[in-house]
Design a protein around this motif. Sequence first.
Motif, PDB file in Angstrom:
ATOM      1  N   THR A  61     -37.199  13.494  13.892  1.00 51.83           N
ATOM      2  CA  THR A  61     -37.546  14.690  13.107  1.00 51.83           C
ATOM      3  C   THR A  61     -38.472  14.350  11.937  1.00 51.83           C
ATOM      4  O   THR A  61     -39.221  15.204  11.483  1.00 51.83           O
ATOM      5  CB  THR A  61     -36.291  15.434  12.598  1.00 51.83           C
ATOM      6  OG1 THR A  61     -35.544  14.557  11.744  1.00 51.83           O
ATOM      7  CG2 THR A  61     -35.430  15.913  13.740  1.00 51.83           C
TER       8      THR A  61
ATOM      9  N   ARG B 230     -43.947  14.658   9.366  1.00 50.02           N
ATOM     10  CA  ARG B 230     -45.197  13.900   9.187  1.00 50.02           C
ATOM     11  C   ARG B 230     -46.355  14.622   9.881  1.00 50.02           C
ATOM     12  O   ARG B 230     -47.456  14.726   9.328  1.00 50.02           O
ATOM     13  CB  ARG B 230     -45.051  12.488   9.778  1.00 50.02           C
ATOM     14  CG  ARG B 230     -44.226  11.561   8.917  1.00 50.02           C
ATOM     15  CD  ARG B 230     -43.897  10.271   9.669  1.00 50.02           C
ATOM     16  NE  ARG B 230     -43.082   9.386   8.868  1.00 50.02           N
ATOM     17  CZ  ARG B 230     -43.559   8.399   8.097  1.00 50.02           C
ATOM     18  NH1 ARG B 230     -44.850   8.165   8.066  1.00 50.02           N
ATOM     19  NH2 ARG B 230     -42.747   7.666   7.385  1.00 50.02           N
TER      20      ARG B 230
ATOM     21  N   SER C 104     -42.536  13.846   2.717  1.00 53.47           N
ATOM     22  CA  SER C 104     -41.387  13.960   1.831  1.00 53.47           C
ATOM     23  C   SER C 104     -41.609  15.102   0.821  1.00 53.47           C
ATOM     24  O   SER C 104     -40.680  15.834   0.474  1.00 53.47           O
ATOM     25  CB  SER C 104     -41.173  12.617   1.127  1.00 53.47           C
ATOM     26  OG  SER C 104     -40.119  12.675   0.231  1.00 53.47           O
TER      27      SER C 104
ATOM     28  N   ALA D  24     -41.388  18.440   2.625  1.00 44.97           N
ATOM     29  CA  ALA D  24     -40.024  18.697   3.096  1.00 44.97           C
ATOM     30  C   ALA D  24     -39.150  19.424   2.069  1.00 44.97           C
ATOM     31  O   ALA D  24     -38.045  19.821   2.392  1.00 44.97           O
ATOM     32  CB  ALA D  24     -39.362  17.385   3.501  1.00 44.97           C
TER      33      ALA D  24
ATOM     34  N   ARG E  75     -38.666  23.818   5.698  1.00 44.79           N
ATOM     35  CA  ARG E  75     -37.320  23.439   6.156  1.00 44.79           C
ATOM     36  C   ARG E  75     -36.788  24.454   7.159  1.00 44.79           C
ATOM     37  O   ARG E  75     -36.191  24.098   8.157  1.00 44.79           O
ATOM     38  CB  ARG E  75     -36.339  23.322   4.977  1.00 44.79           C
ATOM     39  CG  ARG E  75     -36.638  22.196   4.031  1.00 44.79           C
ATOM     40  CD  ARG E  75     -35.390  21.383   3.713  1.00 44.79           C
ATOM     41  NE  ARG E  75     -34.966  20.551   4.818  1.00 44.79           N
ATOM     42  CZ  ARG E  75     -35.434  19.330   5.076  1.00 44.79           C
ATOM     43  NH1 ARG E  75     -36.320  18.775   4.308  1.00 44.79           N
ATOM     44  NH2 ARG E  75     -34.992  18.650   6.115  1.00 44.79           N
TER      45      ARG E  75
ATOM     46  N   ARG F 230     -32.783  13.314   8.168  1.00 42.22           N
ATOM     47  CA  ARG F 230     -32.103  13.306   6.874  1.00 42.22           C
ATOM     48  C   ARG F 230     -30.933  14.299   6.836  1.00 42.22           C
ATOM     49  O   ARG F 230     -29.975  14.106   6.092  1.00 42.22           O
ATOM     50  CB  ARG F 230     -33.066  13.682   5.741  1.00 42.22           C
ATOM     51  CG  ARG F 230     -34.319  12.815   5.627  1.00 42.22           C
ATOM     52  CD  ARG F 230     -33.968  11.420   5.164  1.00 42.22           C
ATOM     53  NE  ARG F 230     -35.149  10.609   4.867  1.00 42.22           N
ATOM     54  CZ  ARG F 230     -35.982  10.105   5.769  1.00 42.22           C
ATOM     55  NH1 ARG F 230     -35.776  10.310   7.066  1.00 42.22           N
ATOM     56  NH2 ARG F 230     -37.021   9.372   5.400  1.00 42.22           N
ATOM     57  N   ASP F 231     -31.065  15.398   7.616  1.00 40.22           N
ATOM     58  CA  ASP F 231     -30.093  16.498   7.532  1.00 40.22           C
ATOM     59  C   ASP F 231     -29.589  16.896   8.911  1.00 40.22           C
ATOM     60  O   ASP F 231     -29.209  18.038   9.135  1.00 40.22           O
ATOM     61  CB  ASP F 231     -30.740  17.716   6.856  1.00 40.22           C
ATOM     62  CG  ASP F 231     -31.992  18.196   7.602  1.00 40.22           C
ATOM     63  OD1 ASP F 231     -32.530  17.422   8.424  1.00 40.22           O
ATOM     64  OD2 ASP F 231     -32.407  19.343   7.383  1.00 40.22           O
TER      65      ASP F 231
ATOM     66  N   ARG G 243     -39.487   8.085  -2.266  1.00 42.87           N
ATOM     67  CA  ARG G 243     -39.009   8.953  -1.182  1.00 42.87           C
ATOM     68  C   ARG G 243     -37.501   9.127  -1.241  1.00 42.87           C
ATOM     69  O   ARG G 243     -36.976  10.204  -0.996  1.00 42.87           O
ATOM     70  CB  ARG G 243     -39.437   8.400   0.174  1.00 42.87           C
ATOM     71  CG  ARG G 243     -40.903   8.653   0.419  1.00 42.87           C
ATOM     72  CD  ARG G 243     -41.173   8.924   1.855  1.00 42.87           C
ATOM     73  NE  ARG G 243     -41.237   7.712   2.641  1.00 42.87           N
ATOM     74  CZ  ARG G 243     -40.894   7.644   3.915  1.00 42.87           C
ATOM     75  NH1 ARG G 243     -40.419   8.694   4.537  1.00 42.87           N
ATOM     76  NH2 ARG G 243     -41.020   6.518   4.568  1.00 42.87           N
TER      77      ARG G 243
ATOM     78  N   ASP H 225     -35.907  12.718  -1.398  1.00 46.05           N
ATOM     79  CA  ASP H 225     -35.091  13.150  -0.264  1.00 46.05           C
ATOM     80  C   ASP H 225     -33.625  13.390  -0.663  1.00 46.05           C
ATOM     81  O   ASP H 225     -32.969  14.277  -0.139  1.00 46.05           O
ATOM     82  CB  ASP H 225     -35.153  12.120   0.881  1.00 46.05           C
ATOM     83  CG  ASP H 225     -36.558  11.977   1.466  1.00 46.05           C
ATOM     84  OD1 ASP H 225     -37.421  12.824   1.158  1.00 46.05           O
ATOM     85  OD2 ASP H 225     -36.801  11.013   2.224  1.00 46.05           O
TER      86      ASP H 225
ATOM     87  N   ARG I  13     -33.436  16.771  -3.550  1.00 48.21           N
ATOM     88  CA  ARG I  13     -33.974  18.130  -3.370  1.00 48.21           C
ATOM     89  C   ARG I  13     -32.813  19.112  -3.242  1.00 48.21           C
ATOM     90  O   ARG I  13     -31.699  18.729  -2.849  1.00 48.21           O
ATOM     91  CB  ARG I  13     -34.906  18.181  -2.159  1.00 48.21           C
ATOM     92  CG  ARG I  13     -34.218  17.927  -0.867  1.00 48.21           C
ATOM     93  CD  ARG I  13     -35.192  17.902   0.307  1.00 48.21           C
ATOM     94  NE  ARG I  13     -34.497  17.529   1.506  1.00 48.21           N
ATOM     95  CZ  ARG I  13     -34.953  16.689   2.419  1.00 48.21           C
ATOM     96  NH1 ARG I  13     -36.132  16.126   2.279  1.00 48.21           N
ATOM     97  NH2 ARG I  13     -34.241  16.419   3.479  1.00 48.21           N
TER      98      ARG I  13
HETATM   99  O1   DC Z   1     -38.016   9.518   8.748  1.00 46.09           O
HETATM  100  P1   DC Z   1     -39.392   9.519   8.145  1.00 46.09           P
HETATM  101  O2   DC Z   1     -39.549   8.473   7.096  1.00 46.09           O
HETATM  102  O3   DC Z   1     -40.471   9.455   9.190  1.00 46.09           O
HETATM  103  O4   DC Z   1     -39.529  10.969   7.426  1.00 46.09           O
HETATM  104  C1   DC Z   1     -40.640  11.337   6.645  1.00 46.09           C
HETATM  105  C2   DC Z   1     -40.204  12.344   5.573  1.00 46.09           C
HETATM  106  O5   DC Z   1     -39.851  13.590   6.211  1.00 46.09           O
HETATM  107  C3   DC Z   1     -38.978  11.955   4.765  1.00 46.09           C
HETATM  108  O6   DC Z   1     -39.298  11.211   3.600  1.00 46.09           O
HETATM  109  C4   DC Z   1     -38.351  13.277   4.402  1.00 46.09           C
HETATM  110  C5   DC Z   1     -38.766  14.204   5.522  1.00 46.09           C
HETATM  111  N1   DC Z   1     -37.672  14.484   6.462  1.00 46.09           N
HETATM  112  C6   DC Z   1     -36.764  15.455   6.108  1.00 46.09           C
HETATM  113  O7   DC Z   1     -36.838  15.998   5.017  1.00 46.09           O
HETATM  114  N2   DC Z   1     -35.784  15.812   6.972  1.00 46.09           N
HETATM  115  C7   DC Z   1     -35.674  15.212   8.164  1.00 46.09           C
HETATM  116  N3   DC Z   1     -34.710  15.589   9.008  1.00 46.09           N
HETATM  117  C8   DC Z   1     -36.577  14.183   8.536  1.00 46.09           C
HETATM  118  C9   DC Z   1     -37.565  13.825   7.646  1.00 46.09           C
END
Ligand code: DC
Length: 224
Positions: free
Chosen positions: A38, A43, A102, A105, A111, A132-133, A182, A186, A189
């Motif tokens: 995700t 990205r 980031s 996001a 979102r 992340r979520d 980041r 992350d 927020r």
């Molecule tokens: O996993 P990654 O480093 O490729 O993710 C890039 C950015 O995307 C991360 O810093 C925050 C956002 N992200 C998010 O908010 N929720 C997710 N489920 C996945 C990534």
Amino acid sequence: MPSAPAVLIVTLDGPAGVGKSTLAARLAGELGIAFLDTGAMFRAAAYTLGEGAWDWSQGIVQQKLGEFEFTLRGSGKNTELLLGGQPLPQEIRSERVGLWASQLAVVPSVRAYMKMAQIFLGQTTSLVAEGRDMGTVVFPGATHKFFLDADPEERARRRCRQLEAQGKPADFAKIAENIRQRDDQDRNRSIAPLKPAPDAVLVDTTHITEGEVLETVLRVVRGG
Ligand code: DC
């Protein structure tokens, strides 16, 4: 009428550089299902919309995202995430685009769009979903949930090794700073911050190998 086979969802959440993508691909391979990166969706959106899109009006962002269509093809390490039927460009993997992602996001309409698109993919496809979520917001009813963590320094070292293996320049201080920034964005927020779901299994990967992380997770999935 026979009921539809149940969809298996395994969620992997954790901070940048903790090893989620590698684990997701290997775990999906062991389970014979697809994986959903995700972070790559955020990205790809950040790269396509460009720097500063996080300051646009919600209406414009919503309209632009309405033209997006993510699909999945294949399984295991051969899983491909497509945007508008096309593979995602390599440029999305840069540190710069990671930071943009980031920032983007935190935008509520971004979102909301991502959550909808991810739920849609998981309705018909068994997934190892990493981000992340995943366990907290997108797939609260997932079959298994994991939260990976590791010391920020170790995560920066791993990222450097990854870049060096690809023949790319790796500046440890810059990467460590990027990870710190980041992590801060992350975790702090207001919508869908990075945190473990109450029912997630916590795995600290600081001192264990990728293979040992995979074994730990597989033991839970197969035993449960
Ligand atoms: O996993 P990654 O480093 O490729 O993710 C890039 C950015 O995307 C991360 O810093 C925050 C956002 N992200 C998010 O908010 N929720 C997710 N489920 C996945 C990534």
